[in-house]
Design an enzyme around this catalytic site. Sequence first.
Site, PDB file in Angstrom:
ATOM      1  N   ASP A   1      -4.332   1.172  22.550  1.00  0.00           N
ATOM      2  CA  ASP A   1      -4.030  -0.199  22.925  1.00  0.00           C
ATOM      3  C   ASP A   1      -3.391  -0.850  21.697  1.00  0.00           C
ATOM      4  O   ASP A   1      -3.414  -0.282  20.595  1.00  0.00           O
ATOM      5  CB  ASP A   1      -5.323  -0.915  23.328  1.00  0.00           C
ATOM      6  CG  ASP A   1      -5.107  -2.386  23.620  1.00  0.00           C
ATOM      7  OD1 ASP A   1      -4.168  -2.704  24.366  1.00  0.00           O
ATOM      8  OD2 ASP A   1      -5.861  -3.211  23.082  1.00  0.00           O
TER       9      ASP A   1
ATOM     10  N   ASP B   1      -2.955  -4.979  20.912  1.00  0.00           N
ATOM     11  CA  ASP B   1      -3.531  -6.231  20.415  1.00  0.00           C
ATOM     12  C   ASP B   1      -5.054  -6.147  20.306  1.00  0.00           C
ATOM     13  O   ASP B   1      -5.742  -5.853  21.282  1.00  0.00           O
ATOM     14  CB  ASP B   1      -3.143  -7.385  21.345  1.00  0.00           C
ATOM     15  CG  ASP B   1      -1.637  -7.542  21.450  1.00  0.00           C
ATOM     16  OD1 ASP B   1      -1.019  -7.941  20.454  1.00  0.00           O
ATOM     17  OD2 ASP B   1      -1.080  -7.241  22.524  1.00  0.00           O
TER      18      ASP B   1
END
Length: 219
Positions: free
Chosen positions: A12, A14
């Site tokens: 991922d 952020d």
Amino acid sequence: MTDRRLQAVLFDLDGLLVDTEPLWIRSAGEVLARRGHRWDLALRQRVMGRHPLEVARFMVEHYGLDDDPTALMEERLELQRGLYASEGIEPMPGALALVRQLVEAGIPRAVASGSPTALVATCLEALDLRASFSCAIGADQVSRGKPAPDVFLAAASALGVEPRGCVVLEDANNGVAAALAADMICVKVAREGRGATGAQLARTSLEALDVSTLRGLFT
């Protein structure tokens, strides 16, 4: 799980690879402040990791706004780009070291994010990580955002690996749900220790992970 082996690691972005989650909170807060509202903590947790357009739709519904969701999203993304330029982009603790380990071990890597592809590229370029990932899939490249598995499945396909051979590193519950829906092993990495929520492993920092640990998830 003896029939599985580590084929790739999907990151991922952020709050996991880059420390940009506070900037997303600020951009959402500013958009709502312009309309006389405050960013609700419960809603924030609910939409974490989702596509920005889905977040905008949640805002319109939750706060009873008159805005078109697409226009609201674009307003927020413009603020986000400004924050990246003014505040800078920093890696999460342990992120660069783990990526370097994976590169040295020859394990394929991809970014699979709920952010638009252009902002993903901005973050990777800021940290000189673009060449460290074979592909970067943003939410605008798939039909459904997290918690649907589409972005992770697209990343696995781009790498040419089986979903069952992927480990996903995530910080948000929606991302964990997406990884599990893709039949991938998931490690939840969250500073606040928000619980594993079905992930096979939970850690509070990427500093607690290494190649050996990730391979060990398949034994």
